[in-house]
Design a protein around this motif. Structure first.
Motif, PDB file in Angstrom:
ATOM      1  N   ARG A  71       0.824  -1.207   0.000  1.00  0.00           N
ATOM      2  CA  ARG A  71       0.000   0.000   0.000  1.00  0.00           C
ATOM      3  C   ARG A  71       0.855   1.252   0.000  1.00  0.00           C
ATOM      4  NH1 ARG A  71      -4.376  -1.991   4.567  1.00  0.00           N
ATOM      5  NH2 ARG A  71      -5.669  -3.273   3.175  1.00  0.00           N
ATOM      6  N   GLN A  72       1.964   1.208   0.751  1.00  0.00           N
ATOM      7  CA  GLN A  72       2.864   2.360   0.789  1.00  0.00           C
ATOM      8  C   GLN A  72       3.482   2.610  -0.574  1.00  0.00           C
ATOM      9  OE1 GLN A  72       5.452   1.099   3.949  1.00  0.00           O
ATOM     10  NE2 GLN A  72       4.245   2.117   5.531  1.00  0.00           N
ATOM     11  N   ILE A  73       3.853   1.508  -1.252  1.00  0.00           N
ATOM     12  CA  ILE A  73       4.426   1.650  -2.600  1.00  0.00           C
ATOM     13  C   ILE A  73       3.425   2.302  -3.537  1.00  0.00           C
ATOM     14  CG2 ILE A  73       5.215   0.382  -4.638  1.00  0.00           C
ATOM     15  CD1 ILE A  73       6.366  -1.707  -2.732  1.00  0.00           C
ATOM     16  N   LEU A  74       2.191   1.800  -3.511  1.00  0.00           N
ATOM     17  CA  LEU A  74       1.174   2.317  -4.416  1.00  0.00           C
ATOM     18  C   LEU A  74       0.827   3.753  -4.096  1.00  0.00           C
ATOM     19  CD1 LEU A  74      -1.236  -0.725  -4.774  1.00  0.00           C
ATOM     20  CD2 LEU A  74       0.692  -0.058  -6.171  1.00  0.00           C
ATOM     21  N   ALA A  75       0.749   4.083  -2.807  1.00  0.00           N
ATOM     22  CA  ALA A  75       0.429   5.456  -2.419  1.00  0.00           C
ATOM     23  C   ALA A  75       1.496   6.413  -2.912  1.00  0.00           C
ATOM     24  CB  ALA A  75       0.293   5.548  -0.896  1.00  0.00           C
ATOM     25  N   MET A  76       2.750   5.978  -2.818  1.00  0.00           N
ATOM     26  CA  MET A  76       3.848   6.821  -3.257  1.00  0.00           C
ATOM     27  C   MET A  76       3.813   7.023  -4.765  1.00  0.00           C
ATOM     28  SD  MET A  76       7.910   6.201  -2.615  1.00  0.00           S
ATOM     29  CE  MET A  76       7.870   4.611  -3.435  1.00  0.00           C
ATOM     30  N   VAL A  77       3.582   5.925  -5.501  1.00  0.00           N
ATOM     31  CA  VAL A  77       3.568   6.008  -6.960  1.00  0.00           C
ATOM     32  C   VAL A  77       2.414   6.865  -7.456  1.00  0.00           C
ATOM     33  CG1 VAL A  77       3.261   4.663  -9.057  1.00  0.00           C
ATOM     34  CG2 VAL A  77       4.747   3.809  -7.267  1.00  0.00           C
ATOM     35  N   VAL A  78       1.208   6.577  -6.948  1.00  0.00           N
ATOM     36  CA  VAL A  78       0.045   7.331  -7.388  1.00  0.00           C
ATOM     37  C   VAL A  78       0.170   8.783  -6.970  1.00  0.00           C
ATOM     38  CG1 VAL A  78      -2.451   7.567  -7.198  1.00  0.00           C
ATOM     39  CG2 VAL A  78      -1.434   5.306  -7.360  1.00  0.00           C
ATOM     40  N   GLY A  79       0.698   9.022  -5.760  1.00  0.00           N
ATOM     41  CA  GLY A  79       0.870  10.397  -5.301  1.00  0.00           C
ATOM     42  C   GLY A  79       1.806  11.178  -6.188  1.00  0.00           C
ATOM     43  N   SER A  80       2.866  10.501  -6.643  1.00  0.00           N
ATOM     44  CA  SER A  80       3.816  11.142  -7.546  1.00  0.00           C
ATOM     45  C   SER A  80       3.153  11.524  -8.851  1.00  0.00           C
ATOM     46  CB  SER A  80       4.983  10.185  -7.808  1.00  0.00           C
ATOM     47  OG  SER A  80       5.827  10.682  -8.795  1.00  0.00           O
ATOM     48  N   ALA A  81       2.290  10.633  -9.360  1.00  0.00           N
ATOM     49  CA  ALA A  81       1.605  10.905 -10.629  1.00  0.00           C
ATOM     50  C   ALA A  81       0.648  12.081 -10.484  1.00  0.00           C
ATOM     51  CB  ALA A  81       0.855   9.661 -11.090  1.00  0.00           C
ATOM     52  N   PRO A  87       3.519  -6.131 -11.567  1.00  0.00           N
ATOM     53  CA  PRO A  87       4.022  -6.728 -10.330  1.00  0.00           C
ATOM     54  C   PRO A  87       5.085  -5.846  -9.683  1.00  0.00           C
ATOM     55  CG  PRO A  87       5.052  -7.779 -12.206  1.00  0.00           C
ATOM     56  CD  PRO A  87       4.077  -6.792 -12.761  1.00  0.00           C
ATOM     57  N   LEU A  88       4.751  -5.241  -8.568  1.00  0.00           N
ATOM     58  CA  LEU A  88       5.715  -4.418  -7.837  1.00  0.00           C
ATOM     59  C   LEU A  88       6.265  -5.171  -6.628  1.00  0.00           C
ATOM     60  CD1 LEU A  88       3.860  -0.992  -8.029  1.00  0.00           C
ATOM     61  CD2 LEU A  88       5.588  -1.928  -9.564  1.00  0.00           C
ATOM     62  N   ILE A 115      -2.739   5.560 -12.638  1.00  0.00           N
ATOM     63  CA  ILE A 115      -3.436   4.894 -11.533  1.00  0.00           C
ATOM     64  C   ILE A 115      -2.842   3.493 -11.456  1.00  0.00           C
ATOM     65  CG2 ILE A 115      -5.665   4.126 -10.642  1.00  0.00           C
ATOM     66  CD1 ILE A 115      -6.884   6.386 -12.449  1.00  0.00           C
ATOM     67  N   VAL A 116      -2.021   3.264 -10.442  1.00  0.00           N
ATOM     68  CA  VAL A 116      -1.167   2.084 -10.382  1.00  0.00           C
ATOM     69  C   VAL A 116      -1.697   1.041  -9.412  1.00  0.00           C
ATOM     70  CG1 VAL A 116       1.176   1.280  -9.909  1.00  0.00           C
ATOM     71  CG2 VAL A 116       0.822   3.540 -10.920  1.00  0.00           C
ATOM     72  N   HIS A 117      -1.661  -0.214  -9.843  1.00  0.00           N
ATOM     73  CA  HIS A 117      -2.023  -1.345  -8.991  1.00  0.00           C
ATOM     74  C   HIS A 117      -0.931  -2.406  -9.063  1.00  0.00           C
ATOM     75  CE1 HIS A 117      -6.300  -0.446  -7.947  1.00  0.00           C
ATOM     76  NE2 HIS A 117      -6.222   0.294  -9.044  1.00  0.00           N
ATOM     77  N   ASP A 118      -0.554  -2.942  -7.928  1.00  0.00           N
ATOM     78  CA  ASP A 118       0.390  -4.047  -7.858  1.00  0.00           C
ATOM     79  C   ASP A 118      -0.397  -5.350  -7.892  1.00  0.00           C
ATOM     80  OD1 ASP A 118       2.528  -5.298  -5.162  1.00  0.00           O
ATOM     81  OD2 ASP A 118       2.359  -5.913  -7.246  1.00  0.00           O
ATOM     82  N   ASP A 119      -0.182  -6.153  -8.945  1.00  0.00           N
ATOM     83  CA  ASP A 119      -0.894  -7.438  -9.009  1.00  0.00           C
ATOM     84  C   ASP A 119      -0.055  -8.600  -8.485  1.00  0.00           C
ATOM     85  OD1 ASP A 119       0.934  -7.960 -11.010  1.00  0.00           O
ATOM     86  OD2 ASP A 119      -0.546  -8.169 -12.617  1.00  0.00           O
ATOM     87  N   ALA A 120       1.221  -8.331  -8.145  1.00  0.00           N
ATOM     88  CA  ALA A 120       2.120  -9.358  -7.597  1.00  0.00           C
ATOM     89  C   ALA A 120       2.167 -10.611  -8.475  1.00  0.00           C
ATOM     90  CB  ALA A 120       1.710  -9.729  -6.169  1.00  0.00           C
ATOM     91  N   SER A 121       1.894 -10.446  -9.765  1.00  0.00           N
ATOM     92  CA  SER A 121       1.869 -11.553 -10.729  1.00  0.00           C
ATOM     93  C   SER A 121       0.796 -12.589 -10.406  1.00  0.00           C
ATOM     94  CB  SER A 121       3.237 -12.240 -10.815  1.00  0.00           C
ATOM     95  OG  SER A 121       4.212 -11.342 -11.269  1.00  0.00           O
TER      96      SER A 121
END
Length: 374
Positions: free
Chosen positions: A5-15, A36-37, A71-77
């Motif tokens: 969640r922290q990764i996604l928040a950071m990425v989306v926030g940057s965008a 996959p992040l 709008i980024v989502h991590d699907d973890a493959s």
């Protein structure tokens, strides 16, 4: 979960931070990015996200009418997560286009949703089945398995003078597509694989398959699957006293492969879509910007998404319509007579949505990829 969640928040926030202050709702091109992040494919997913982030920042700094929102989502493959994320960005976020997935099976699972909601899906997956579903909304932004394997087989036979090549592949859509494409390419050259062996995608012990490769008298090996498995295959082959010319596809062409394989993967020949040492002005500019932001050279994955996002932006700009249909119409109209010229050269798409652009052969020397054929 908290880390993700922290990764996604950071990425989306940057965008979001990159959006112009005065941009209206119709002026923001929303782009879904499903990658996959976390997990084994995280280095690949992060590379692709890096390419999207760089182009997004560039566009949002321009004095243009339209801005990009990722709008980024991590699907973890995990394909169920890929599908859930796809439905969310299509129904909740109303994206103009969606990138994903990195893995062919997960990209395949997304197609019914992108087709139903009529939104272009840009996938990096090379599995043959991806563009055989009858959907006009799927675009493969990597050269597919047949094209890659044909180029690699031709180089191995004609340039490396190899005529006893074994194939070892993961038994998923990706591995099977690559392996069967390579087998067909060899047959077109009047050859058959010296051995043709598969392995479950979760395997870490390949001695059984490698024993059959050794018994076949093969002097070269095309190993395809997740790059971590291919690195292990190289190590175990050396431990068994095998001195094979290793061959690999774009899925293996990550710096992590050379890092994991070390001396055991030196000399491996890989097919790639991008040469960071090219002197072409567009390539030099891209490499310099990427290096300044991420501290290393970009590879093919970054270049593919960078160009694809540029196409989406151009489609909306030229038509003045921020709609999925405008993007689909523009990209499907890229032909040999009217290509899009990006950092990967001239982009064309066939009627099924398969991209075509130049490929290169590189050799791993000193842990680096060195171009040996263009």
């Amino acid at each position: 979960m908290m880390q993700r969640r922290q990764i996604l928040a950071m990425v989306v926030g940057s965008a979001i931070a990159g959006l112009a202050a005065g941009a209206g709702a119709q002026d923001v091109i929303k782009i879904g990015a499903i990658a996959p992040l976390t997990g084994n494919f995280a280095p690949v997913g992060q590379s692709q996200l890096n390419g999207l982030e760089l182009r997004t920042e560039e566009i949002n700094k321009e004095n243009g009418k339209y801005k990009i929102k990722l709008i980024v989502h991590d699907d973890a493959s995990k394909c169920n997560e890929s599908v859930n994320a796809t439905i969310e960005v299509l129904t909740k976020d109303k994206v103009t286009a969606v990138f994903g997935a990195t893995n062919s099976p997960c990209a395949l699972a997304m197609i019914p949703s992108t087709s139903r909601y009529k939104v272009p899906q840009f996938t990096y997956g090379v599995g043959t089945a991806l563009t055989e579903q009858g959907s006009k909304w799927i675009f493969r932004i990597a050269v597919g398995a047949p094209g890659q394997s044909r180029a690699l087989a031709n180089y191995a036979v004609h340039d490396l003078k190899q005529d006893k090549i074994a194939v070892l592949y993961s038994d998923d859509e990706y591995g099977a597509s690559m392996a069967n494409g390579f087998k067909k390419a060899l047959q077109d050259l009047k050859l058959e694989p010296a051995a043709f062996e598969s392995f479950p995608i979760s395997d870490q012990d390949f001695t059984g398959q490698l024993t059959k490769v050794k018994e076949s008298g093969a002097t070269a090996l095309f190993a395809t699957g997740v790059y971590t498995a291919v690195a292990l295959i190289a190590k175990q082959a050396k431990q068994m006293g095998m001195n094979l010319q290793l061959l690999g596809d774009t899925g293996t062409a990550t710096p992590k492969f050379a890092e994991l394989g070390g001396k055991d993967v030196e000399g491996t020949i890989l097919v790639v879509p991008f040469d960071p040492d090219s002197t072409a002005p567009k390539v030099r500019s891209f490499v310099q910007k990427y290096n300044a932001k991420f501290g290393r050279n970009p590879g093919g994955w970054e270049a593919e998404v960078y160009d694809a996002l540029s196409m989406i932006y151009e489609a909306v700009n030229k038509s003045g319509e921020n709609t999925p249909e405008a993007v689909r119409k523009y990209v499907s109209g890229l032909t040999p007579e009217h290509p899009y010229v990006g950092v990967l050269g001239e982009w064309k798409f066939d009627q099924k949505g398969n991209a075509d652009f130049p490929l290169y052969m590189v050799k791993i020397e000193g842990g680096k990829q060195v171009v040996v054929s263009k």
